[in-house]
Enzyme design. Structure first.
Site, PDB file in Angstrom:
ATOM      1  CG  ASP A   4      -2.175   0.901   1.106  1.00 40.49           C
ATOM      2  OD1 ASP A   4      -1.858   1.984   0.659  1.00 40.49           O
ATOM      3  OD2 ASP A   4      -3.289   0.554   1.494  1.00 40.49           O
ATOM      4  CG  ASP A   5      -0.203   4.547  -2.451  1.00 38.60           C
ATOM      5  OD1 ASP A   5      -0.995   3.646  -2.263  1.00 38.60           O
ATOM      6  OD2 ASP A   5      -0.297   5.776  -3.050  1.00 38.60           O
ATOM      7  CG  ASP A  29      -0.450 -60.225  11.388  1.00 37.32           C
ATOM      8  OD1 ASP A  29       0.649 -59.616  12.157  1.00 37.32           O
ATOM      9  OD2 ASP A  29      -0.620 -61.121  10.730  1.00 37.32           O
ATOM     10  CD  GLU A  37       6.885 -54.384  17.818  1.00 38.59           C
ATOM     11  OE1 GLU A  37       7.620 -54.792  18.790  1.00 38.59           O
ATOM     12  OE2 GLU A  37       7.191 -54.979  16.789  1.00 38.59           O
ATOM     13  CG  MET A  57      -7.296   3.101  -6.282  1.00 41.03           C
ATOM     14  SD  MET A  57      -7.346   3.001  -8.189  1.00 41.03           S
ATOM     15  CE  MET A  57      -7.045   4.582  -8.746  1.00 41.03           C
ATOM     16  CG  ASN A  89       3.286 -60.790  17.728  1.00 41.43           C
ATOM     17  OD1 ASN A  89       2.096 -60.938  17.446  1.00 41.43           O
ATOM     18  ND2 ASN A  89       3.914 -60.094  17.284  1.00 41.43           N
ATOM     19  CG  ASP A 143      -3.972   0.500  -2.249  1.00 37.12           C
ATOM     20  OD1 ASP A 143      -5.426   0.189  -2.008  1.00 37.12           O
ATOM     21  OD2 ASP A 143      -3.412   1.371  -2.432  1.00 37.12           O
ATOM     22  CG  ASP A 179       7.689 -49.849  19.477  1.00 34.88           C
ATOM     23  OD1 ASP A 179       8.108 -50.013  18.415  1.00 34.88           O
ATOM     24  OD2 ASP A 179       7.490 -50.274  20.560  1.00 34.88           O
TER      25      ASP A 179
END
Length: 608
Positions: free
Chosen positions: A146-147, A485, A511, A192, A476, A190, A468
């Protein structure tokens, strides 16, 4: 930059919500009390930098409380600003006589509120932000063009909060140079300006391969339909008219950031499937690509309904119409929509409740919702955003603004659908782990490498969680590998349900699982880690062939790039080391990298 604290003593819930939002947008920390006694206790416990004091309070009123504050040596130096709805003759004089340093009348002027508050903070209390500093990780870089120095100052004031890095330029050529040197995440432009105007700047940026994806919000005093059309035709995503409402500009920026992040993630995931090749920007969704967008209009006013239908005529729009909340919920339950244009004031169930139900439904949560209302007050906008609305429009609706909002939100929905489709496509490829359905180790490594490189370029954080299962070998050994699984598959689904669309969950091996969190900082990685840990701990596992329920816990390690590691490999190594620490400290916990804790590292060893 030091964060300043404001104590708000206010018994009205709506007023408190508004003041809280504005102060957060101004980067202030907020303490809250609903009566004078509670406020005095908080002030003595942790003296704030400023007190906003409602005058009309239950029990001790605000003027009595102010007198006590000014008589207390510990609190007397704290500025007190009276906040009241009753601007009767003599009120201001009574407030100042009681010791108030200032006086603000409700309803609050949201545009000037932060600037007014800043004038009461003690001299030297507010540090100026150095906009030229090196970009901090995970900040959003916004370029303001913006100016007019006053407009720049106002915009920077509205957006001065942690998480935003604000850069400024005063003309078009300087803006183009700044974008090339330091690409922003969003541009506030802006129109303008002398020499090259905002329209031309927009056209040049949208024509550039490396800049076309940067969202542009045009901000100007010009508000004619022709001006809006010219800006949108140049390629700008948004067009806002001065004076800008702080809630609206924040909502527009957040909408643009979501759009950009989905687009970036789509490009990263496409590249993750390739072994070599230059990075390509994500393709822009084309309106003429043959896809038909399903749009639902929920509107009971015949005139407003006709206007919406007339301005959404296109071969790629399929429009459905209902006139009340019950019919809206019924049709959404049996048909997928990309976008819902939802009036708030409906017979029976209002638009807020419909929006809430849409966003809480798994099948419809990605549906883009635009709230439409004649209510222009800020509280309704805030409520809509809190319920998950993606945008809002105020009646009478400008046709070009309607088209702009619809276009942006359909792009966002297309990116979301593409992310989901990418995953579905991967189901039949070598990208997924055959047992769990998550991404596999090879995909994870390539994705993380690309994500870290993108973070390095754009200055965002990327976090990693390594997860983990605790004592999995016992399962297992005791229950068999088929039961193991089945548990791994269930754990994978729990992890996937705990993360966002842009996050990547993968099976790292055995795992062990990994989750990549793009844009995730230390707070995000802890939140997600604890969410996953708690969800798995509370879950009852009943694998086939096992006659008793199984309980599982996980240990989680986390780290963040670039704060904790300088590369993708270092990030994996650091997060994995934190995982080992979690194991050795008792399991079923989340440990993040902390430099101070590394001075006394825990003994390393294999996961249990």
């Amino acid at each position: 930059m030091t964060t300043r604290t404001v104590l708000v003593i206010e018994d009205n819930e709506k007023n408190m919500k508004l003041v809280r939002l504005l102060l957060h947008m101004g980067s202030y920390r907020v303490m809250e009390a609903v009566n004078a006694e509670e406020g005095l206790a908080l002030a003595r416990q942790a003296p704030p930098d400023l007190i906003l004091m409602d005058i009309q309070l239950p029990g001790m009123d605000g003027l009595q409380a102010t007198t006590m504050i000014k008589a207390d040596p510990q609190l007397s130096a704290i500025p007190v600003v009276a906040l009241t709805s009753y601007a009767m003759e003599g009120d201001k004089a009574r407030a100042l006589s009681a010791g108030c340093d200032g006086y603000i009348t409700k309803p609050i002027d949201t545009e000037s509120f932060i600037d007014v508050i800043a004038t009461f903070i003690r001299p030297g209390a507010v540090e100026k932000r150095d906009l030229r500093q090196e970009r901090k990780p995970n900040t959003v870089r916004i370029l303001v063009v913006d100016d007019d120095p006053k407009n720049v100052k106002l915009m920077c004031g509205l957006l001065a909060r942690d998480g935003y890095e604000l850069n400024t330029t005063e003309d078009g050529p300087a803006a183009l140079a700044q974008v090339e040197a330091h690409p922003p995440d969003v541009i506030l432009l802006d129109v303008m300006m002398p020499g090259m105007d905002g329209y031309e700047v927009t056209r040049r940026l949208k024509a550039g391969r490396d800049t076309q994806a940067i969202p542009i919000i045009l901000i100007t005093a010009l508000d004619s339909p022709a001006d809006r059309a010219r800006g949108l035709e140049a390629g700008a995503e948004e067009f806002l008219t001065k004076p800008v409402n702080p809630v609206e500009i924040e909502a527009r920026i957040q909408s643009m950031l979501k759009l950009k992040r989905y687009r970036d993630q789509l490009a990263i995931r496409a590249r993750s499937e390739q072994q070599v090749g230059p990075e390509e920007p994500a393709p822009e969704p084309a309106e003429e690509d043959g896809r038909v967008h399903n749009i639902l209009i929920v509107e009971d006013d015949a005139k407003d309904l006709k206007l919406l239908q007339n301005h959404l005529v296109a071969p790629y729009y399929a429009i459905d119409v209902v006139r009340n909340g019950s019919d809206a919920i019924e049709i959404i339950s049996r048909k997928r929509f990309d976008l819902v244009l939802l009036d708030i004031l409906l017979p029976g169930m209002d638009g807020f409740e419909i929006c809430r139900r849409i966003k809480q439904t798994d099948e419809a949560k990605d549906t883009q919702v635009v709230l439409i209302t004649c209510l222009s007050d800020i509280e309704n906008k805030i409520r809509g955003v809190e319920l998950g609305a993606d945008d809002y429009l105020i009646k009478p609706i400008d046709p070009r603004e309607l088209q702009a909002r619809v276009t942006v939100l359909l792009k966002k929905k297309t990116y979301l659908d593409s992310l989901h489709a990418h995953y579905e496509k991967a189901l039949n490829s070598a990208l997924l782990d055959g047992l769990t359905g998550l991404y596999n180790h090879a995909y994870f490594k390539r994705f993380l490498d690309l994500e870290v490189k993108r973070s390095q370029r754009q200055g965002h954080c990327t976090s990693l969680l390594m997860i983990d299962l605790d004592n999995f070998k016992q399962i297992n050994d005791c229950e068999g590998h088929m039961a193991g699984d089945a548990i791994l598959r269930e754990v994978a689904q729990l992890i996937k349900a705990s993360v966002r669309e842009i996050d990547v969950a993968a099976r790292y091996g055995g795992e062990e699982f990994a989750v990549v969190l793009p844009y995730g900082d230390a707070q995000a990685v802890r939140t997600v880690g604890e969410r996953i840990r708690g969800l798995i701990e509370d879950h009852i596992f009943m694998p086939p062939g096992v006659d008793r329920e199984q309980r599982i816990t996980v240990s989680v390690g986390g780290a963040t790039y670039p704060v904790d590691a300088g590369s993708a490999d270092m990030l994996i190594e650091t997060a994995d080391r934190m995982l080992y620490k979690a194991k050795h400290r008792g399991k079923n916990r989340v440990i993040l990298f902390a430099p101070e804790a590394e001075a006394n590292p825990a003994a390393a060893g294999p996961p249990g």
